[in-house]
Design an enzyme around this catalytic site. Structure first.
Site, mmCIF file in Angstrom:
data_model
loop_
_atom_site.group_PDB
_atom_site.id
_atom_site.type_symbol
_atom_site.label_atom_id
_atom_site.label_comp_id
_atom_site.label_asym_id
_atom_site.label_seq_id
_atom_site.Cartn_x
_atom_site.Cartn_y
_atom_site.Cartn_z
ATOM 1 N N GLY A 32 -35.034 -33.728 3.248
ATOM 2 C CA GLY A 32 -33.611 -33.666 3.550
ATOM 3 C C GLY A 32 -32.754 -33.242 2.376
ATOM 4 O O GLY A 32 -33.247 -32.747 1.364
ATOM 5 N N LEU A 34 -30.682 -30.735 2.537
ATOM 6 C CA LEU A 34 -31.207 -29.377 2.604
ATOM 7 C C LEU A 34 -30.319 -28.364 1.892
ATOM 8 O O LEU A 34 -29.096 -28.483 1.880
ATOM 9 C CB LEU A 34 -31.376 -28.979 4.071
ATOM 10 N N GLY A 37 -33.116 -23.164 -0.303
ATOM 11 C CA GLY A 37 -34.577 -23.122 -0.392
ATOM 12 C C GLY A 37 -35.199 -23.572 0.922
ATOM 13 O O GLY A 37 -36.052 -22.890 1.503
ATOM 14 N N HIS A 38 -34.732 -24.724 1.430
ATOM 15 C CA HIS A 38 -35.223 -25.205 2.721
ATOM 16 C C HIS A 38 -34.866 -24.203 3.827
ATOM 17 O O HIS A 38 -35.669 -23.935 4.712
ATOM 18 C CB HIS A 38 -34.575 -26.553 3.069
ATOM 19 N N SER A 185 -33.012 -27.252 -5.884
ATOM 20 C CA SER A 185 -33.685 -28.520 -5.661
ATOM 21 C C SER A 185 -32.645 -29.557 -5.269
ATOM 22 O O SER A 185 -31.523 -29.550 -5.786
ATOM 23 C CB SER A 185 -34.378 -28.967 -6.950
ATOM 24 N N ARG A 187 -32.731 -32.437 -6.185
ATOM 25 C CA ARG A 187 -32.530 -33.252 -7.396
ATOM 26 C C ARG A 187 -31.545 -32.619 -8.379
ATOM 27 O O ARG A 187 -31.108 -33.292 -9.312
ATOM 28 C CB ARG A 187 -33.864 -33.523 -8.099
#
Ligand code: AMP
Length: 280
Positions: A32, A34, A37-38, A185, A187
């Protein structure tokens, strides 16, 4: 807006109905929050399959005791909007209790999970393999989509699929980056402004390494040293690892005869980031 499905039974109902119509199914496993990239994985899956399930599950079993499970960012409504826009049919967002109802079973891949990220994250890949196996059994997709961003994960999942005879095609998708090179990311949201700038040392150091290889450098040690040197210029960065390995076995190579995976993990402040490239 697409349905946000919370139970295994309900996802299975969707998949069974699609199968009755003879439709193909793609799966994109995610945690999740998102981003683009996703999105690239979901769009690719939507192109190659009639229906796409995105799983959106911050899987507790792949986080170590001192890692960021609690603080991992979550925004299911925003995720559902992105999934819908990218062409997914259903978003599967279970609670941990739904996925792990007193479970006693683990899926564990040996050897290739002990290197690279496995050294600092010893239980991580058991958690990944277990949850991915469960998702494969719940969704029974024809194809599942994984990003090269997590190159070791991709390698481990491929091995698991081969070893356990899952009848699922694993599709690898390229790394999507910010305009300045930072690999996207979830993160990255942990980084403050200063750390965000410092984080560029990952992609910058890898560009230097890649260029050395393209210009004919065969010594893995020389390439790793150049990558390390570039990261070490950045005071906020602390190297976890810089490795050059063969892509299928993840064993270190001394002499670079292609293809190899150059993979790094670097702490920027408290945030651990990874990046890599694969030579052609
Ligand atoms: P995560 O939500 O971080 O577990 O990632 C879910 C999937 O998206 C994994 O297969 C990742 O490799 C992939 N992914 C994450 N970030 C990127 C990126 N920047 N480019 C391509 N794929 C990505």
């Amino acid at each position: 807006m697409i349905p946000i499905v919370k139970t295994i039974e309900e996802v299975r109902k969707y998949v069974k109905a699609w199968r009755r119509e003879g439709l193909s199914v793609g799966l994109v496993p995610t945690m999740g929050f998102l981003h683009e990239g996703h999105r690239s994985l979901i769009e690719r899956a939507a192109k190659e399959n009639d229906r796409v399930v995105v799983s959106d599950f911050v899987n507790p079993t792949q986080f170590g005791p001192n890692e960021d499970f609690e603080s991992y960012p979550r925004d299911i409504e925003k995720d559902a909007a992105l999934c819908s826009d990218a062409g997914a049919a259903v978003i599967f967002n279970p609670e941990a209790e739904e996925m792990y109802d007193n479970a006693l079973t683990k899926v564990s891949v040996d050897k290739i999970t002990k290197v690279l990220c496995g050294k600092t994250r010893p239980i991580h890949f058991d958690g990944v393999c277990t949850v991915v196996s469960k998702l494969f059994n719940i969704v029974t997709p024809d194809r599942a989509y994984f990003g090269q961003k997590d190159a070791q994960q991709l390698c481990v999942v491929r091995k698991m699929v081969k070893d356990l005879n899952f009848d699922i095609e694993i599709v690898s998708c390229p790394i999507i980056r910010e305009a300045d090179g930072l690999a996207k990311s979830s993160r990255n949201t942990y980084l403050n402004d200063e750390e965000r700038k410092a984080a560029l040392c990952l992609s910058r150091s890898l560009s230097i390494g890649r260029e050395l290889i393209e210009n004919g450098e065969h010594s893995a040690e020389a390439v790793k040293a150049a990558i390390r040197a570039e990261i070490e210029k950045e005071p906020l960065a602390k190297i976890d690892y810089v490795e050059i390995v063969s892509f299928d076995t993840l064993e270190s190579v001394e002499s670079i005869s292609k293809p190899v995976l150059a993979a790094i993990a670097v702490y920027i402040g408290k945030t651990r980031l990874i990046d890599n490239f694969i030579t052609e």
